[in-house]
Design an enzyme around this catalytic site. Structure first.
Site, mmCIF file in Angstrom:
data_model
loop_
_atom_site.group_PDB
_atom_site.id
_atom_site.type_symbol
_atom_site.label_atom_id
_atom_site.label_comp_id
_atom_site.label_asym_id
_atom_site.label_seq_id
_atom_site.Cartn_x
_atom_site.Cartn_y
_atom_site.Cartn_z
ATOM 1 N N THR A 289 0.841 -1.207 0.000
ATOM 2 C CA THR A 289 0.000 0.000 0.000
ATOM 3 C C THR A 289 0.869 1.248 0.000
ATOM 4 O O THR A 289 1.805 1.361 0.795
ATOM 5 C CB THR A 289 -0.972 0.063 1.187
ATOM 6 N N LEU B 249 -1.027 9.498 -10.449
ATOM 7 C CA LEU B 249 0.386 9.447 -10.820
ATOM 8 C C LEU B 249 1.248 8.973 -9.654
ATOM 9 O O LEU B 249 2.276 8.329 -9.848
ATOM 10 C CB LEU B 249 0.878 10.827 -11.278
ATOM 11 N N ASP C 286 -0.185 3.871 1.052
ATOM 12 C CA ASP C 286 -0.605 4.619 2.246
ATOM 13 C C ASP C 286 0.270 4.315 3.458
ATOM 14 O O ASP C 286 0.249 5.071 4.422
ATOM 15 C CB ASP C 286 -2.061 4.291 2.584
ATOM 16 N N MET D 89 -2.223 11.908 -1.924
ATOM 17 C CA MET D 89 -3.069 10.768 -1.549
ATOM 18 C C MET D 89 -2.885 10.387 -0.086
ATOM 19 O O MET D 89 -1.818 10.599 0.496
ATOM 20 C CB MET D 89 -2.757 9.567 -2.429
ATOM 21 N N GLY D 90 -3.911 9.753 0.470
ATOM 22 C CA GLY D 90 -3.853 9.305 1.853
ATOM 23 C C GLY D 90 -5.152 9.646 2.551
ATOM 24 O O GLY D 90 -5.321 10.759 3.027
ATOM 25 N N ARG E 260 0.873 6.692 -7.566
ATOM 26 C CA ARG E 260 0.940 5.251 -7.296
ATOM 27 C C ARG E 260 1.311 4.436 -8.528
ATOM 28 O O ARG E 260 1.461 3.228 -8.429
ATOM 29 C CB ARG E 260 -0.380 4.752 -6.707
#
Lengths: 391, 391
Positions: free
Chosen positions: B136, B293, B138, B180-181, B295
């Site tokens: 992940t 982008l 994250d 992200m997150g 990931r």
């Protein structure tokens, strides 16, 4: 023989390789006795007016090489369309400092500024040489085959689409990617380089050179989803409707009177909404706006671009120091396999103000894709891309 | 000794290195006689239920290596929280095909799926081994020091901020970058790696572990602009207000009931509007949402991440084939200089469902920046970054 100090400045949107041009110019200038001093203007014209200069004659080469490999304008940039008062002030400063050479790295607006200043010098009978050094990720300068800065941004866009298309293969849906390019679709068209296998996206490419018709867009996407079960779309930020109005923007204008298109997700979200209305409920629709990363991402550069960005800087100073005639540096492509190019000087007026756009031969008939001719043009500039594996 | 076929699947959001884990697992499985067949499930559980498998026993290694170096899930991914009926169907398929090993590459939701299936096998007295392989961007899995996929995404974020901060130095203003997150700020916190020189951005970092207060945000930015004449801001897409509500989203929910945060510019534009109201008119305010982008960008990977993603796949299969006990692979950091790590197995239940977040010690007191302890944690994972030059 013209002799005196030089001023160099950077203007407009940064690129990943604009500092290559700056360093190329500095290192070349250090070789010429007719150039008695090298002044870097902070934030272009704005810095000249304030006499905000850095002496560029003595930095160690290692430091300059680090700067060359760093994206965005190391001297600072500016978006300023000078009026009469500004130009007079610039001139006054140049005379005060015995500046005889002026190098301005930028796009068509910067070429226009350089042109105005060159004309002023002529009118004032002041011995002076002005050179415009080309730079723009938009690739929209006239005369030159292509612009330094474009190929690196194009590589970023191609890589982004390669990865994002894999992402979309893994978790299917409709994906819209908004790419920079106000009036010219060069960068958006570069997304086509992402295709390596049958069925790879982008499946649709929309450029500002064609009127954007929402109903046609919805129909195009429906067709692609029917065929592939998914759809990846490249859209220029500058697409306009049949009355010439942007499809969506933040509403804000810059000092050139241009509407703000970058730095907002407005267009992507508006296009998502159009597709939500047209596709079955529950269809996964996402939009990304690539934004400023396209022009300033470190380490993603095209080899040809790095080399040419350096060499246009070198060429500009060499030309000025040896011929003292005004002009803009342009690139002529000599061959594709192997890729070779050379540089020449074109009149400032031939590059200033008006920009150019994607040729018709690069856009397919339906207006939603590019042609093989486009790929033949752009591939040698961007160079090799990583191979995407597949079962 | 457990003997039978294995199924491997990928689940959840793609990463730049998830295919390394897949290829590590395949190559290891080919060495074990107890593994009598290697089935790749297309789109995870969805593929298992449809018996949509690829035989992974005979692809040439060169093809697998290309796949390993390709971002996003090569088998296809899925976001599916299985109910009782789905699990029964999965089981039926496993029995039909004499599947005795199940490897699921994913995050905490995938670990939960693996856990449910392991429990079903136990209840049915079916000899079976289930291993969760962590993945992940994250970085929010419990037990493990960090998650494969995170460091490459963190490198992308760090590079993006390095370049974008230079862009913002060149053309000053306020720049918001949405990272992200959803619930964890690890990736947003990685933006701090972009700082190399005094005054470099990001100047403010907001993570979902702290309540986001618009008035405080406006005040924070005003202060930074006063000090630096500009401000670059990192914001997690998942920031919430004091009632736990997202600051902005598209309003759409996924199959896990999560609000759609990515693939829209809504948050960036909402934050821009907040700052427009708080800063002097004419202040240049821009927002980018890094989006997918982060990931799936090809070629931007962290060396440690590539190595570990490969090795967790290898370790998982080796453990299963030699011990046949369930679990999730976790990473233990042994040292930072030089960086060394080892792998171990933790119970599925210790990783399933609940995720983790940034420790308090990584967030500064004001809640708008990270600490040195965070940099010490993240730097060895991301590895060396290009040096940014400066006059």
């Amino acid at each position: 023989m013209l002799k005196g100090k030089m001023v160099i400045g950077q203007s407009g949107g940064p690129t990943a390789v604009i500092n290559q041009s700056l360093v190329g110019a500095i290192l070349e200038a250090r070789k010429h006795e007719s150039i008695t001093g090298i002044l870097g203007a902070r934030h272009g014209l704005a810095g000249i007016m304030k006499e905000d200069f850095i002496d560029l004659s003595s930095q160690p080469v290692a430091q300059l090489e680090d700067i060359a490999n760093t994206p965005a304008a190391a001297l600072g940039s500016v978006r300023l369309k000078p009026g009469k008062a500004e130009c007079e002030r610039v001139f006054e400063v140049f005379k005060q400092h015995d500046v005889r050479f002026f190098f301005y790295i930028g796009g068509n607006d910067s070429a226009e500024t350089a042109h105005i200043i060159a004309e002023m010098a002529k009118a004032a009978d002041y011995d002076f040489c002005t050179i415009h050094i080309p730079k723009t990720i938009d690739n929209d300068l006239r005369v030159t085959d292509h612009c330094p800065g474009f190929a690196s941004a194009a590589k970023f866009v191609a890589l982004a689409f390669m990865g994002d298309d894999r992402d979309n293969q893994a978790l299917s849906g409709v994906k819209i990617n908004v790419v920079m390019g106000r009036d010219a679709g060069f960068l958006t068209a570069a997304s086509a380089l992402a295709r390596q296998h049958e069925g790879d996206g982008p499946h649709l490419i929309y450029v500002p050179e064609r009127v954007f018709k929402p109903a046609q867009f919805q129909e195009d996407v429906r067709k692609q989803v029917a065929e592939h079960g998914r759809c990846v779309i490249a859209v220029s930020e500058g697409i306009v409707d049949d009355s010439g109005q942007p499809i969506a923007s933040s509403g804000e204008k810059d000092s050139h009177g241009n509407l703000q298109l970058s730095g907002t997700g407005a267009l992507g979200d508006a296009l998502s909404a159009m597709l939500k209305a047209a596709l079955p409920e529950g269809t996964r629709i996402r939009a990304d706006t690539f934004g400023y990363l396209q022009r300033s991402f470190p380490s993603v550069v095209a080899d040809v671009d790095v080399k040419e960005a350096r060499e246009v800087g070198t060429f500009a100073v060499h030309h000025a120091a040896t011929s003292a005639s005004n002009g803009s540096v342009a690139i002529k492509r000599l061959s594709n396999k192997p890729y070779r190019s050379e540089y020449f000087i074109t009149p400032l007026a031939s590059v200033a103000r008006e920009a150019t756009a994607l040729k018709d031969v690069y856009i397919d008939e339906a207006g939603n894709d590019v042609t093989q001719a486009w790929l033949d043009y752009v591939s040698p500039l961007v160079g090799e891309l990583p191979r995407m594996g597949k079962f």
